[in-house]
Design an enzyme around this catalytic site. Structure first.
Site, PDB file in Angstrom:
ATOM      1  N   LYS A   1       0.842  -1.199   0.000  1.00 64.82           N
ATOM      2  CA  LYS A   1       0.000   0.000   0.000  1.00 64.82           C
ATOM      3  C   LYS A   1       0.879   1.251   0.000  1.00 64.82           C
ATOM      4  O   LYS A   1       1.902   1.295   0.685  1.00 64.82           O
ATOM      5  CB  LYS A   1      -0.920  -0.016   1.226  1.00 64.82           C
ATOM      6  CG  LYS A   1      -1.937   1.119   1.255  1.00 64.82           C
ATOM      7  CD  LYS A   1      -2.878   0.988   2.455  1.00 64.82           C
ATOM      8  CE  LYS A   1      -3.906   2.123   2.481  1.00 64.82           C
ATOM      9  NZ  LYS A   1      -4.856   1.986   3.614  1.00 64.82           N
TER      10      LYS A   1
ATOM     11  N   SER B   1      -9.859   2.420   2.626  1.00 71.62           N
ATOM     12  CA  SER B   1      -8.927   3.112   1.755  1.00 71.62           C
ATOM     13  C   SER B   1      -7.966   2.157   1.034  1.00 71.62           C
ATOM     14  O   SER B   1      -7.279   2.568   0.100  1.00 71.62           O
ATOM     15  CB  SER B   1      -8.099   4.112   2.573  1.00 71.62           C
ATOM     16  OG  SER B   1      -7.306   3.428   3.537  1.00 71.62           O
TER      17      SER B   1
ATOM     18  N   SER C   1     -10.608   0.214   6.920  1.00 70.27           N
ATOM     19  CA  SER C   1      -9.948   0.292   5.607  1.00 70.27           C
ATOM     20  C   SER C   1      -9.244  -0.982   5.166  1.00 70.27           C
ATOM     21  O   SER C   1      -8.722  -1.038   4.051  1.00 70.27           O
ATOM     22  CB  SER C   1      -8.950   1.455   5.588  1.00 70.27           C
ATOM     23  OG  SER C   1      -9.627   2.681   5.537  1.00 70.27           O
TER      24      SER C   1
END
Length: 493
Positions: free
Chosen positions: A79, A159, A183
């Protein structure tokens, strides 16, 4: 698509150690898949071809020498929130343009020490602020799932949408992710993958771009429960550079899989039965209850009375911490800089150009609730509510409940640029309604695929555990996975 990219981490690990396949071959298969699919899915914001090949070659050398680490040769996506030395790290934001860290986050350093291979950096909502991966400076990520008979592009959740999309589309063997209010778990539920948010302090936050420091926690997204257990074992550690990390031994989470849940007490909170909740979500929840009961667990009704205050309290605490954390992005030391007549104008122009709409909204909310005259009315009160939410869980666990079973999301994935969501931010925030309590209380939570809705889209169930009892979640989550089966999207990209 190469069959190598279909291997789970556990299967790939066995084949690499058996020398049936090399790390270079496995990595090349993933790089080829990324190059073919990423233009359609937008899951990666940077692909590190050369670095991946070099790391894979080093893994093959260690495998040949009998010095394999726990993740030797396993290709992972990272990420964009995790600092990776010398590699694009922008948290999905324009304000960190061209930022290349001179250091490595503790979580990724742990993975590389165990022999993992970095394929690249994954797309995400800007500064992790979003539930759909539509706030990224690099554009929205597409969910590899589509409803039956439809060509509508769906969100992968947020997210950590790039992480979830890449795992579901076989563009990495597993991925790092972060969870501040859901998330990890919400994107996992939207994409038919497994995601675990560990206990606060289980993974170091050092080198991870901060959103809300008392809520953020790193965790993995993987194809199945076993892979998630393997990844968390490597990601978790104590860290002198993060005083919130906890000095406790990291268990062998994989060893918990397959153990009987007979006698385990599973709580079902009445407050999670929301007015207007879709029948499919209710039916899925009941199915999960039946699976756990059939496996020998005892099902008990429980109450978490302050749950209804969790979402409003979260959207005071999280923006308040965000406004403080994001004050460092001013154009002076790194990232974007917009010219101004003086330093104040430079600050203003840089932040105006560098931050997206959702980030600006949350920074302004956070600044407001921390301002003189409102601090006690909003922030202090929200922290008191947070204490009550934590106490609710402590009371339930003190009564002998081992884990709590709830839905992971109030619906399946929705469309990109959904007009209802775009027009009303609160509707978007409601996607986190089942997940934010876990962050507010610092507890571990796992999302496991449990079925498909009438449109053929994945739905997930959530298990919430006691602090530092992730093993229980893996154990119970494996039961759900075995009963529900595994799900993969039909390839359209």
């Amino acid at each position: 698509m190469s069959e190598l990219t279909r291997l789970t981490i556990a299967d790939a690990r066995a084949r690499l150690r058996g020398r049936d396949v090399s790390a270079v071959e496995l990595t090349e298969a993933y790089l080829e898949a990324i190059d073919a699919a990423n233009p359609a899915l937008n899951a990666y914001v940077a692909v590190t071809h050369d670095k991946a090949r070099a790391m894979a070659a080093a893994s093959d050398a260690r495998l040949a020498a009998g010095e394999a680490g726990a993740l030797e040769g396993i290709p992972l996506g990272i990420k964009d929130l995790f600092a990776t030395e010398g590699v694009h790290t922008q948290a999905g934001s324009h304000i960190l343009d061209s930022f290349l860290p001179r250091y490595e986050s503790t979580v990724t350093a742990n993975l590389w020490a165990d022999g993992a291979v970095m394929l690249g950096k994954l797309n995400m909502d800007e500064f992790a602020m979003g539930s759909s991966n539509e706030t990224s400076y690099y554009g929205p990520v597409k969910n590899p799932w589509r409803a039956k008979g439809s060509n509508l592009d769906l969100v992968p959740g947020g997210s950590s949408g790039g992480s979830a999309s890449a795992v579901a589309a076989f563009l990495c063997a597993g991925a790092t992710a972060t969870d501040t209010g859901g998330s990890i778990r919400q994107p996992a539920a939207f994409t038919g993958t497994v995601g675990i948010k560990p206990t606060y302090g289980r993974c170091s936050r050092w080198g991870t771009v901060a959103f809300a420091s008392s809520l953020d926690q790193a965790g993995p997204i993987a194809r199945d429960v076993r892979d998630a257990a393997i990844l968390l074992k490597s990601m978790a550690s104590v860290d002198d550079k993060d005083t919130t990390s906890v000095d406790r031994p990291v268990p062998d989470y994989e060893a918990a899989l397959g153990k009987s849940v007979k006698g385990m007490k599973i709580g079902v909170p009445k407050e999670y039965r929301l007015d207007g909740m879709p029948e499919e979500i209710e039916a899925l929840w009941q199915k999960g209850i039946d699976w756990m009961r059939d496996a020998g667990a005892e099902i008990v009704d429980i109450s978490l009375p302050h749950t209804k205050y969790a979402l409003p309290a979260y959207y005071i605490v999280a923006p308040a911490e965000a406004s403080s954390n994001l004050a460092r992005y001013d154009g002076v030391r790194y990232g974007l800089r917009e010219a101004g007549a003086d330093i104040t104008a430079m600050y203003e122009k840089t932040r105006a150009a560098g931050f997206g709409r959702e980030v600006k909204r949350r920074v302004m909310i956070g600044t407001y609730v921390l301002s003189a005259g409102y601090y006690d009315a909003y922030y202090v009160r929200a922290q008191k509510v947070r204490t009550l939410i934590k106490r609710d869980f402590e009371t339930v666990f003190a009564d002998g409940v081992d884990a709590i079973l709830t839905p992971a999301t109030p619906s399946a994935a929705f469309g990109i640029a959904d007009q209802d969501m775009a027009a009303d931010p609160v509707k978007m925030y409601l996607n986190d309604i089942f997940t934010v309590t876990v962050n507010m209380a610092g507890l571990p939570g796992i999302a496991v695929p449990a079925g498909l809705d009438k449109s053929g889209l994945p739905l997930g169930l959530q298990l919430i555990g006691r602090p530092f009892e992730e093993e229980t979640l893996f154990q119970a989550g494996h039961v759900i996975e075995q009963a529900a089966g595994r799900f993969s999207p039909e390839r359209w990209w």
